[in-house]
Design an enzyme around this catalytic site. Structure first.
Site, PDB file in Angstrom:
ATOM      1  N   GLY A   1       0.942  -1.102   0.224  1.00 32.24           N
ATOM      2  CA  GLY A   1      -0.062   0.161  -0.150  1.00 32.24           C
ATOM      3  C   GLY A   1       0.732   0.966  -0.246  1.00 32.24           C
ATOM      4  O   GLY A   1       1.924   1.338   0.388  1.00 32.24           O
ATOM      5  N   CYS A   2       0.883   1.901  -0.128  1.00 33.21           N
ATOM      6  CA  CYS A   2       0.667   3.686  -0.987  1.00 33.21           C
ATOM      7  C   CYS A   2       1.101   4.698   0.358  1.00 33.21           C
ATOM      8  O   CYS A   2       1.989   5.230   0.246  1.00 33.21           O
ATOM      9  CB  CYS A   2       1.167   4.029  -2.459  1.00 33.21           C
ATOM     10  SG  CYS A   2       1.759   3.346  -3.669  1.00 33.21           S
ATOM     11  N   ILE A   3      -0.092   3.499   1.203  1.00 35.18           N
ATOM     12  CA  ILE A   3      -0.086   5.059   2.309  1.00 35.18           C
ATOM     13  C   ILE A   3      -0.565   4.906   3.478  1.00 35.18           C
ATOM     14  O   ILE A   3      -1.208   3.929   3.699  1.00 35.18           O
ATOM     15  CB  ILE A   3      -1.274   6.348   1.188  1.00 35.18           C
ATOM     16  CG1 ILE A   3      -0.882   7.376   0.377  1.00 35.18           C
ATOM     17  CG2 ILE A   3      -1.533   6.956   2.623  1.00 35.18           C
ATOM     18  CD1 ILE A   3      -1.802   8.317  -0.717  1.00 35.18           C
TER      19      ILE A   3
ATOM     20  N   ILE B   1       3.436  11.658  -0.605  1.00 38.97           N
ATOM     21  CA  ILE B   1       3.511  10.118  -0.330  1.00 38.97           C
ATOM     22  C   ILE B   1       4.851   9.543  -0.521  1.00 38.97           C
ATOM     23  O   ILE B   1       5.212   8.982   0.077  1.00 38.97           O
ATOM     24  CB  ILE B   1       2.814   9.864  -1.794  1.00 38.97           C
ATOM     25  CG1 ILE B   1       1.478  10.125  -1.806  1.00 38.97           C
ATOM     26  CG2 ILE B   1       2.649   8.143  -2.089  1.00 38.97           C
ATOM     27  CD1 ILE B   1       0.315   9.790  -3.006  1.00 38.97           C
TER      28      ILE B   1
END
Lengths: 105, 155
Positions: A103-105, B25
């Site tokens: 997952g990127c976040i 991010i």
């Protein structure tokens, strides 16, 4: 892929040190896995996160990201990084014997 | 292990929604991997840490071919607000945090937050204009000192 002995059992680890087969993990292995990540001893607060990771994985098939952990595990993002300085979701997943959360976040 | 990235310094120089998120991010993702991270806000990127502005960051509907919208349509009053609302709704559905929530969370991960002195002076800001999580207002020289030994990512 390497093989190591955890809690007296021969266990296969991937290149990053994650247990290949989560089914083979037992709570007795957590302390050894944690020590390998520089975490010694494994406190109740660590265990709260590790058990939460394990439950999430068993319910959903993947471990939560740091943000989700911070919102739902009962441990704040700040404390998560104090407990697992080398990356809370990643390290707690490793200790809980589950695959690395994606997952990127 | 030798090719592992140990430290990153991410520069955010743009003040649009699509200009701010990628840098956030990258910094958050670095911390999640246990990589040391610093965020450096410069020029319009300062809006991301500005107390009154960081809740009102908008997506650019003009000069942004990625929106697939005719320039004149994108320039209509309120268009940017509508596009921002639509995108924010979509992001919420994917559980992507708002910019204020994200910035505060990244500070909690132990990522350093710095504002660029030249831009702060240029816009007439002072430290009180920024959220408390901003550790310092620093010069470009001080930025390079902090970034030493790591990767620098400019967004």
């Amino acid at each position: 892929m390497t093989t190591t002995t955890l809690a007296g059992m021969e266990i296969e680890l991937d290149d990053e040190g994650f247990i290949v087969d989560p089914e083979r993990w037992t709570e007795a292995m957590a302390a050894d896995l944690a020590r390998h990540e520089g975490i010694d001893p494994l406190t109740d607060r660590h265990w709260q996160v590790v058990r939460f990771m394990r439950c999430e994985y068993e319910a959903k098939g993947s471990g939560p990201t740091v943000r989700v952990l911070g919102k739902t595990s009962g441990v704040s993002v700040k404390e998560l990084y104090q407990l697992f300085p080398r990356g809370p979701a990643k390290i707690a997943a490793k200790i809980a014997g589950i695959p690395k959360p994606r997952g990127c976040i | 292990m030798g090719d592992r990235i140990e430290k990153v310094s991410v520069i955010i120089s743009k003040g649009s929604l699509e200009g701010i998120y990628p840098g956030l991010i990258m910094a958050n993702g670095a911390r999640a991997e246990g990589i040391e991270a610093n965020l450096f806000f410069t020029f319009f990127g300062l809006d991301a840490i500005h107390k009154e502005r960081f809740e009102h960051i908008k997506v650019a509907t003009v000069g942004n071919p990625g929106m697939h919208m005719a320039t004149m349509i994108g320039g209509l009053p309120g268009m940017s607000a509508i596009a921002t609302r639509m995108l924010s709704k979509k992001m919420e559905a994917f559980d992507i945090p708002s910019i204020p929530e994200f910035v505060e969370m990244i500070a909690d991960t132990g990522c350093g937050m710095f504002a660029c002195k030249a831009s702060v002076d240029l816009f007439g800001f002072t430290k009180v204009d920024f959220i408390d999580q901003v550790s310092d207002i620093i010069t470009v020289g001080e930025f390079y000192e902090r970034a030493a030994g790591g990767e620098i990512i400019f967004t």
